[in-house]
Design an enzyme around this catalytic site. Structure first.
Site, PDB file in Angstrom:
ATOM      1  N   ASP A  82       6.756 -11.617  -5.836  1.00  0.00           N
ATOM      2  CA  ASP A  82       7.412 -11.058  -4.610  1.00  0.00           C
ATOM      3  C   ASP A  82       8.587 -12.243  -4.107  1.00  0.00           C
ATOM      4  OD1 ASP A  82       7.925  -9.393  -2.401  1.00  0.00           O
ATOM      5  OD2 ASP A  82       6.148 -10.061  -1.151  1.00  0.00           O
ATOM      6  N   GLY A 210       5.859  -3.232   5.195  1.00  0.00           N
ATOM      7  CA  GLY A 210       5.120  -2.108   5.386  1.00  0.00           C
ATOM      8  C   GLY A 210       3.967  -2.238   6.315  1.00  0.00           C
TER       9      GLY A 210
HETATM   10  P1  13P Z   1       4.433  -6.926   5.507  1.00  0.00           P
HETATM   11  O1  13P Z   1       3.647  -8.346   5.449  1.00  0.00           O
HETATM   12  O2  13P Z   1       4.917  -6.476   6.862  1.00  0.00           O
HETATM   13  O3  13P Z   1       3.196  -5.933   5.055  1.00  0.00           O
HETATM   14  O4  13P Z   1       5.576  -6.850   4.352  1.00  0.00           O
HETATM   15  C1  13P Z   1       5.190  -6.963   3.026  1.00  0.00           C
HETATM   16  C2  13P Z   1       6.578  -7.202   2.293  1.00  0.00           C
HETATM   17  O5  13P Z   1       7.436  -6.565   2.243  1.00  0.00           O
HETATM   18  C3  13P Z   1       6.245  -8.150   0.955  1.00  0.00           C
HETATM   19  O6  13P Z   1       7.539  -8.632   0.375  1.00  0.00           O
END
Ligand code: 13P
Length: 288
Positions: A82, A210
């Site tokens: 990520d 999300g």
């Molecule tokens: P949240 O932590 O708001 O669920 O977002 C997750 C995200 O987009 C990780 O890249």
């Protein structure tokens, strides 16, 4: 089965108008819970690692866990890095066995973002690894990255089209008004912009931030082209709360019991999201 890239699973999802959940793991137990939920639902799934998590455990341990967990099951599982702006970490993850990486050079000017992303795509293509990239700046806190409301800005559709043209991306993350972490008020999403960007780029869209979005917002975003939905903060809350709740209720010092409660809670919450995103029962189609 062996770990897979996100490329085929996201194209299949986008064309089928559903989304694959991408959930951030913190350790072996949370990764196991996420993948077991996917197996329960017969769904493809993406397990994501933040850079912080990679640095905490090291690449070798994470890849070994993921290969062992996914290898014993039948659903397609991708291991995705990520938000990463450090090319050395991207290189290390690709070499270690991640099947997908996100280059996040969104804080840089457009041309620089494009140049860095192109470099990562070359590196990843050579190893058969898929790539996600970001344009505009998504607000909130993710890992070590803090983007204030003033700095956050939406992706421009003209720039999005020219960014994605000729670039081999498996997922594209345009900023459309969501934010990482807990929303302070009602999030205001730019649905028109999402629709236009999805249409003009023809790349499956990754929806970030999300946690805290309503079921209706998820459904609308998926209908407009979001094929990857990221959930991180919700998993962190489930991880901590399930452990604390168990200990508060039982006052025992047997670590495996709160650990089991933690796995159960994450597994249940992930399964609920998978059902909502419409990817339940899609494992076989996704693996083709
Ligand atoms: P949240 O932590 O708001 O669920 O977002 C997750 C995200 O987009 C990780 O890249």
């Amino acid at each position: 089965m062996a770990l897979v890239t996100i490329e085929a699973m996201l194209r299949e999802a986008r064309d089928g108008r559903y989304a694959v959940g991408a959930f951030n793991m913190a350790d072996y137990a949370s990764a196991l819970a996420i993948v077991r939920a996917a197996q329960d639902c017969q769904a493809p799934v993406i397990v994501q690692t933040s850079v912080k998590t990679v640095r905490f455990w090291g690449c070798a341990a994470i890849v070994a866990w993921m290969k062992e967990i996914a290898g014993n099951l039948t659903v397609p599982v991708a291991l995705h890095l990520d938000h990463c702006k450090d090319l050395d970490v991207i290189e290390q993850c690709i070499a270690a066995g991640w099947t997908s990486v996100m280059i996040d050079a969104s804080a840089k000017p457009f041309e620089e973002n494009l140049a860095v992303t192109r470099k990562v795509v070359e590196m990843a293509d050579a190893a058969g690894v898929s790539v996600e990239a970001e344009l505009g700046e998504i607000g909130g806190v993710e890992d070590d990255k803090k983007v204030s409301d003033e700095t956050a800005h939406l992706a421009d559709p003209d720039k999005a089209e020219s960014f994605c043209r000729g670039l081999h991306l498996a997922a594209f993350a345009p900023a459309i008004g969501t934010a990482h972490g807990i929303y302070k008020g009602e999030p205001r999403l730019a649905f028109d912009r999402l629709e236009e960007i999805a249409r003009r780029t023809d790349v499956p869209i990754a929806l970030h931030g999300g946690t805290g979005l309503s079921d209706d917002v998820f459904r609308k975003c998926i209908a407009l082209g979001c094929a990857k939905v990221n959930i991180s903060t919700q998993i962190k809350y489930a991880f901590i709360d399930a452990f604390v709740d168990y200990h508060t209720a039982h006052k025992e010092y047997e670590p495996l019991k709160p650990l089991a409660a933690q796995i159960d809670r994450i597994r249940k919450e992930v399964a609920e999201k998978i059902e909502l995103f419409g990817s339940a029962g899609r494992a076989a189609a996704s693996a083709r």
